[in-house]
Design an enzyme around this catalytic site. Structure first.
Site, PDB file in Angstrom:
ATOM      1  N   TYR A  28       0.823  -1.208   0.000  1.00  0.00           N
ATOM      2  CA  TYR A  28       0.000   0.000   0.000  1.00  0.00           C
ATOM      3  C   TYR A  28       0.859   1.260   0.000  1.00  0.00           C
ATOM      4  O   TYR A  28       1.108   1.850   1.059  1.00  0.00           O
ATOM      5  CB  TYR A  28      -0.894   0.013   1.243  1.00  0.00           C
ATOM      6  CG  TYR A  28      -1.999  -1.034   1.276  1.00  0.00           C
ATOM      7  CD1 TYR A  28      -2.330  -1.801   0.169  1.00  0.00           C
ATOM      8  CD2 TYR A  28      -2.726  -1.232   2.445  1.00  0.00           C
ATOM      9  CE1 TYR A  28      -3.340  -2.740   0.223  1.00  0.00           C
ATOM     10  CE2 TYR A  28      -3.752  -2.171   2.505  1.00  0.00           C
ATOM     11  CZ  TYR A  28      -4.051  -2.924   1.393  1.00  0.00           C
ATOM     12  OH  TYR A  28      -5.063  -3.850   1.455  1.00  0.00           O
ATOM     13  N   LYS A  52      -1.202  -8.067  -2.216  1.00  0.00           N
ATOM     14  CA  LYS A  52      -2.586  -7.607  -2.104  1.00  0.00           C
ATOM     15  C   LYS A  52      -2.524  -6.125  -2.419  1.00  0.00           C
ATOM     16  O   LYS A  52      -1.763  -5.386  -1.770  1.00  0.00           O
ATOM     17  CB  LYS A  52      -2.987  -7.856  -0.656  1.00  0.00           C
ATOM     18  CG  LYS A  52      -4.349  -7.469  -0.204  1.00  0.00           C
ATOM     19  CD  LYS A  52      -4.478  -8.016   1.231  1.00  0.00           C
ATOM     20  CE  LYS A  52      -5.805  -7.856   1.881  1.00  0.00           C
ATOM     21  NZ  LYS A  52      -6.409  -6.579   1.915  1.00  0.00           N
TER      22      LYS A  52
HETATM   23  P1  FBP Z   1     -11.213  -4.293   2.991  1.00  0.00           P
HETATM   24  O1  FBP Z   1     -11.582  -5.323   1.969  1.00  0.00           O
HETATM   25  O2  FBP Z   1     -12.242  -4.154   4.056  1.00  0.00           O
HETATM   26  O3  FBP Z   1     -10.834  -3.005   2.338  1.00  0.00           O
HETATM   27  O4  FBP Z   1      -9.920  -4.872   3.724  1.00  0.00           O
HETATM   28  C1  FBP Z   1      -8.672  -4.958   3.084  1.00  0.00           C
HETATM   29  C2  FBP Z   1      -7.612  -4.365   3.959  1.00  0.00           C
HETATM   30  O5  FBP Z   1      -6.340  -4.501   3.379  1.00  0.00           O
HETATM   31  C3  FBP Z   1      -7.585  -4.938   5.366  1.00  0.00           C
HETATM   32  O6  FBP Z   1      -6.844  -6.125   5.442  1.00  0.00           O
HETATM   33  C4  FBP Z   1      -7.010  -3.796   6.142  1.00  0.00           C
HETATM   34  O7  FBP Z   1      -7.450  -3.767   7.471  1.00  0.00           O
HETATM   35  C5  FBP Z   1      -7.561  -2.600   5.443  1.00  0.00           C
HETATM   36  O8  FBP Z   1      -7.839  -2.981   4.126  1.00  0.00           O
HETATM   37  C6  FBP Z   1      -6.591  -1.450   5.443  1.00  0.00           C
HETATM   38  O9  FBP Z   1      -7.193  -0.419   4.750  1.00  0.00           O
HETATM   39  P2  FBP Z   1      -6.538   1.005   4.559  1.00  0.00           P
HETATM   40  O10 FBP Z   1      -5.119   0.946   4.998  1.00  0.00           O
HETATM   41  O11 FBP Z   1      -6.687   1.296   3.101  1.00  0.00           O
HETATM   42  O12 FBP Z   1      -7.356   1.934   5.394  1.00  0.00           O
END
Ligand code: FBP
Length: 268
Positions: A157, A192
């Site tokens: 991310y 992911k």
């Molecule tokens: P969602 O499908 O609910 O978006 O979850 C995916 C995920 O990667 C979770 O594992 C994590 O808690 C969350 O998104 C983190 O989201 P962000 O950092 O974008 O707020």
């Protein structure tokens, strides 16, 4: 004979596809995520969805894994331990998500293996001023995961002040591809990533991350299930290996029905 790593990968990705249920949001976002469907605050409800919905993996933190081990591990839902995490309350600095469940990557992975994990997960915020630290921790987690026969999954991310200065969003296709590429170069089995907007962009992300498997992170619940399924179709057409989704499943009141439809799309 297949190695433990190959067998664990086959459990999480039967026929090369993954349908993972993410449930670390209570840590990452806090209980606000449970308000849309208050039952989702109860881990037992989520484990039921994972089992009856046919998910190939369930992502949880250590406390849930330990307290619900009997119904997760003995219930044969492949357990994925999230090995880092941070709350969203603190916003004053670039993001860093520290290693948990051990002082070292080896300790954390050994603990995950001991309680029955099939895979471990770790978030890397590429672009944060702490990215070197996270790259280092994740590279060690991958090595130890493979030593213990566990699958290594990277939540890739890109995020932080540098991105904001360059006016780039975290779902910009080049940004998503960059994060995925770093996960591959570090040695992740699965990365992911955020949905970058369309099938062509997703195909590019997959090409940049190959041979690492790429799955789409769910994101906030879409207004209709059809719009979420349209994204999933783009991911699969673009060569993606499936989804790792949370809110789009358990914030709906018909979670199990929704999961069954998702399964027909993803697992063929
Ligand atoms: P969602 O499908 O609910 O978006 O979850 C995916 C995920 O990667 C979770 O594992 C994590 O808690 C969350 O998104 C983190 O989201 P962000 O950092 O974008 O707020």
């Amino acid at each position: 004979m297949k190695s433990l790593l190959e067998r664990n990968l086959a459990k999480i990705m039967p026929k090369g596809r993954a349908m993972i249920l993410a449930y670390d949001q209570g840590f990452e976002h806090g209980p606000r995520d449970f308000k849309a469907n208050p039952q989702s605050a109860d881990p037992a409800e989520i484990i039921k969805i994972a089992k009856e919905g046919g998910f190939t993996g369930l992502v949880v933190h250590g406390g849930i894994a330990e307290k619900y081990k009997s119904i997760i591990v003995e219930g044969e839902v492949p357990l994925i331990l999230k090995l880092n995490g941070r709350s969203e309350i603190y916003t004053g600095d670039d993001p860093y998500s520290p290693l948990l469940y051990g002082k070292t990557a080896e300790e954390a992975v050994a603990w995950a293996a001991k309680i029955g994990g099939k895979a471990v997960g770790y978030t890397v915020y590429t672009g944060s001023k702490y990215e070197n630290l996270m790259n280092q921790e994740f590279s060690q987690i991958i090595r130890w995961a493979h030593y213990y026969g566990l699958v290594a999954i990277g939540w890739m991310y890109p995020r932080g002040e540098s991105l904001r200065k360059k006016m780039l969003s975290d779902d910009d296709p080049d940004v998503v591809a960059y994060g995925a590429r770093i996960g591959m170069e570090l040695g992740a089995d699965i990365v992911k990533v955020k949905y970058p907007g369309n099938v062509g962009y997703f195909r590019w992300v997959v090409r940049c991350a190959s041979p690492t498997n790429v799955v789409m992170s769910g994101g906030p619940k879409t207004e209709t299930s059809e719009s979420f399924f349209a994204q999933v179709k783009d991911v699969l057409t673009g060569g993606g290996a499936g989804v790792a989704v949370g809110r789009n499943v358990w914030q709906r009141t018909d979670s199990i029905e929704f999961a069954k439809k998702l399964k027909r799309l993803v697992l063929r």
